[in-house]
Motif scaffolding. Structure first.
Motif, mmCIF file in Angstrom:
data_model
loop_
_atom_site.group_PDB
_atom_site.id
_atom_site.type_symbol
_atom_site.label_atom_id
_atom_site.label_comp_id
_atom_site.label_asym_id
_atom_site.label_seq_id
_atom_site.Cartn_x
_atom_site.Cartn_y
_atom_site.Cartn_z
ATOM 1 N N ALA A 15 0.818 -1.208 0.000
ATOM 2 C CA ALA A 15 0.000 0.000 0.000
ATOM 3 C C ALA A 15 0.857 1.266 0.000
ATOM 4 O O ALA A 15 0.610 2.203 -0.780
ATOM 5 C CB ALA A 15 -0.928 -0.011 1.210
ATOM 6 N N TYR A 19 1.116 3.686 -3.307
ATOM 7 C CA TYR A 19 0.502 5.002 -3.192
ATOM 8 C C TYR A 19 1.503 6.119 -3.474
ATOM 9 O O TYR A 19 1.276 6.961 -4.357
ATOM 10 C CB TYR A 19 -0.114 5.197 -1.804
ATOM 11 C CG TYR A 19 -0.698 6.584 -1.636
ATOM 12 C CD1 TYR A 19 -1.886 6.929 -2.275
ATOM 13 C CD2 TYR A 19 -0.041 7.556 -0.885
ATOM 14 C CE1 TYR A 19 -2.411 8.207 -2.159
ATOM 15 C CE2 TYR A 19 -0.564 8.841 -0.762
ATOM 16 C CZ TYR A 19 -1.745 9.154 -1.405
ATOM 17 O OH TYR A 19 -2.261 10.426 -1.297
ATOM 18 N N VAL A 49 -5.771 4.230 -7.342
ATOM 19 C CA VAL A 49 -5.822 4.748 -5.981
ATOM 20 C C VAL A 49 -7.160 5.448 -5.772
ATOM 21 O O VAL A 49 -7.511 6.357 -6.533
ATOM 22 C CB VAL A 49 -4.677 5.749 -5.713
ATOM 23 C CG1 VAL A 49 -4.801 6.337 -4.312
ATOM 24 C CG2 VAL A 49 -3.318 5.085 -5.903
ATOM 25 N N SER A 51 -8.722 7.877 -3.207
ATOM 26 C CA SER A 51 -8.043 8.712 -2.224
ATOM 27 C C SER A 51 -8.862 9.924 -1.815
ATOM 28 O O SER A 51 -9.516 10.568 -2.644
ATOM 29 C CB SER A 51 -6.708 9.185 -2.802
ATOM 30 O OG SER A 51 -6.104 10.155 -1.993
ATOM 31 N N LEU A 133 -3.700 3.846 4.827
ATOM 32 C CA LEU A 133 -3.715 3.189 3.522
ATOM 33 C C LEU A 133 -4.002 1.708 3.693
ATOM 34 O O LEU A 133 -3.544 1.089 4.647
ATOM 35 C CB LEU A 133 -2.361 3.327 2.813
ATOM 36 C CG LEU A 133 -1.889 4.707 2.386
ATOM 37 C CD1 LEU A 133 -0.438 4.646 1.926
ATOM 38 C CD2 LEU A 133 -2.766 5.251 1.266
ATOM 39 N N ASN A 134 -4.737 1.147 2.749
ATOM 40 C CA ASN A 134 -4.904 -0.302 2.680
ATOM 41 C C ASN A 134 -4.840 -0.734 1.222
ATOM 42 O O ASN A 134 -5.410 -0.075 0.346
ATOM 43 C CB ASN A 134 -6.239 -0.753 3.284
ATOM 44 C CG ASN A 134 -6.279 -0.670 4.801
ATOM 45 O OD1 ASN A 134 -7.206 -0.143 5.384
ATOM 46 N ND2 ASN A 134 -5.245 -1.172 5.463
ATOM 47 N N ARG A 135 -4.123 -1.812 0.965
ATOM 48 C CA ARG A 135 -4.088 -2.411 -0.373
ATOM 49 C C ARG A 135 -5.268 -3.381 -0.463
ATOM 50 O O ARG A 135 -5.307 -4.390 0.221
ATOM 51 C CB ARG A 135 -2.761 -3.143 -0.594
ATOM 52 C CG ARG A 135 -2.645 -3.916 -1.891
ATOM 53 C CD ARG A 135 -1.292 -4.626 -1.925
ATOM 54 N NE ARG A 135 -1.198 -5.633 -2.969
ATOM 55 C CZ ARG A 135 -1.654 -6.870 -2.850
ATOM 56 N NH1 ARG A 135 -2.278 -7.254 -1.738
ATOM 57 N NH2 ARG A 135 -1.509 -7.740 -3.836
ATOM 58 N N VAL A 141 -5.202 0.572 -4.228
ATOM 59 C CA VAL A 141 -4.972 1.085 -2.880
ATOM 60 C C VAL A 141 -6.092 2.030 -2.479
ATOM 61 O O VAL A 141 -6.536 2.864 -3.272
ATOM 62 C CB VAL A 141 -3.614 1.823 -2.801
ATOM 63 C CG1 VAL A 141 -3.409 2.445 -1.423
ATOM 64 C CG2 VAL A 141 -2.474 0.874 -3.126
ATOM 65 N N SER A 142 -6.530 1.906 -1.221
ATOM 66 C CA SER A 142 -7.484 2.833 -0.633
ATOM 67 C C SER A 142 -6.758 3.759 0.331
ATOM 68 O O SER A 142 -6.045 3.298 1.222
ATOM 69 C CB SER A 142 -8.586 2.065 0.110
ATOM 70 O OG SER A 142 -9.391 2.945 0.878
ATOM 71 N N HIS A 143 -6.949 5.059 0.136
ATOM 72 C CA HIS A 143 -6.337 6.085 0.996
ATOM 73 C C HIS A 143 -7.468 6.847 1.664
ATOM 74 O O HIS A 143 -8.194 7.593 1.006
ATOM 75 C CB HIS A 143 -5.473 7.020 0.137
ATOM 76 C CG HIS A 143 -4.998 8.250 0.859
ATOM 77 N ND1 HIS A 143 -4.887 9.476 0.235
ATOM 78 C CD2 HIS A 143 -4.607 8.449 2.147
ATOM 79 C CE1 HIS A 143 -4.457 10.373 1.107
ATOM 80 N NE2 HIS A 143 -4.272 9.772 2.269
ATOM 81 N N GLY A 147 -1.584 11.392 5.036
ATOM 82 C CA GLY A 147 -0.740 11.345 3.848
ATOM 83 C C GLY A 147 0.584 12.046 4.015
ATOM 84 O O GLY A 147 1.484 11.921 3.183
#
Length: 309
Positions: A15, A19, A49, A51, A133-135, A141-143, A147
């Protein structure tokens, strides 16, 4: 003499690597990704992504399977888990030239020291990533929050390397500052990582909102944070008590957030025990600080990892 970078290699494209590497590449930088399990998906579909800072789809990705294919670059970003650090000697040399800088985005303590077995101290930087963050799938990837990155030099040589990375990363939409003290920044990150990653495992694999819903557990979080602050101060680092309330209050809005170590635990992967709990505990004791809450937490984590391993 000042320093800057052109080519970048991202090593460890989970992740974090996906990102930040995608953000740099989308801004026009020459970013090359060393991939394993995500290689086919990324070559086919690119990096996606979702985000809070704006969605991103990097369709054309410079993806490689070996460091030899990438070759020497100006900046290597190490984003894999610290449990893979035994691979430094195999992966890094093909990516290096005489002035290559190596930036580790890894959790905990001891990573720069491991890198110093491969490259000179004035080639090493560390960074702390304050991000959720998670893959979710290969190349996806989720943000959901944060950051910001704080970058520091392992050995300050006056060339402004951390400042240049902060400038270039910020220009790519990654809020980044140059830390005056890398060690201080590392311990500040541990104020969150030690309790939240640790208790999420010790309590059986729960999210941060579950931890904070219990007054008893919140009290333990505060006790652990206080010990981390005290251990840092004993080493001459200027950590403030206000970090305790700050870190707890910034965690509440995250909702059911899954800390990275908890994800590794529940999914049966190796957990970064030594860098997040083992090494900080050793340094606290070496500084003459009593840390009974950290000791108990480390033992609870060992029991969980042993019982489920």
């Amino acid at each position: 003499m000042s320093w800057t970078f052109g080519s970048v290699a991202v090593v460890g494209a989970g992740a974090i690597g996906l990102y930040y590497g995608a953000r740099l590449a989308a801004a026009g930088n020459d970013v090359r990704f060393l991939l394993r399990s995500d290689y086919d998906a990324v070559k086919r579909d690119g990096i996606r992504v979702e985000s809070v800072a704006g969605d991103l789809h990097l369709e054309e990705v410079k993806a490689y399977l070996t460091p030899e294919e990438i070759g020497p670059v100006d900046l290597v970003i190490v984003a894999w888990k610290t449990t893979s650090n035994d691979l430094f000697g195999k992966i890094l040399p093909p990516l290096l030239h005489e002035q290559t800088q190596v930036l580790t985005l890894q959790n905990g303590l001891g990573n720069c020291e491991r890198l110093a077995e491969i490259v000179r101290p004035d080639q090493i930087l560390g960074a702390l990533c304050f991000v959720c963050l998670n893959r979710l799938a290969p190349g996806f990837v989720s943000h959901t929050a944060g950051g910001r990155i704080s970058v520091g030099e392992y050995a300050n040589d006056g060339r402004g390397r951390a400042e240049e990375i902060a400038r270039r990363f910020s220009a790519a939409g990654i809020p980044t500052d140059a830390a005056a003290s890398l060690a201080e920044a590392q311990w500040k990150k541990l104020v969150w990582n030690v309790p939240f990653n640790g208790l999420a495992i010790a309590e059986g694999g729960v999210t941060t909102d579950v931890l904070l819903s219990s007054p008893e557990v919140e009290g333990e979080i505060r006790a652990l944070m206080s010990e981390v602050v005290t251990a840092a101060r004993a080493q001459g680092l200027a950590l403030e008590d206000s970090l305790i309330d700050f870190n707890i209050e910034r965690t509440r809005p995250m909702g059911p957030y899954r800390p990275s170590s908890m994800i590794d635990y529940v999914e049966g992967r190796e957990v970064e025990f030594d860098s997040i709990w083992g090494e900080p505990l050793r340094r606290a004791k070496a500084a003459g600080v009593e840390v009974p809450h950290m000791e108990r937490l480390a033992e609870r984590i060992r029991v969980r990892l042993g019982a489920d391993g």
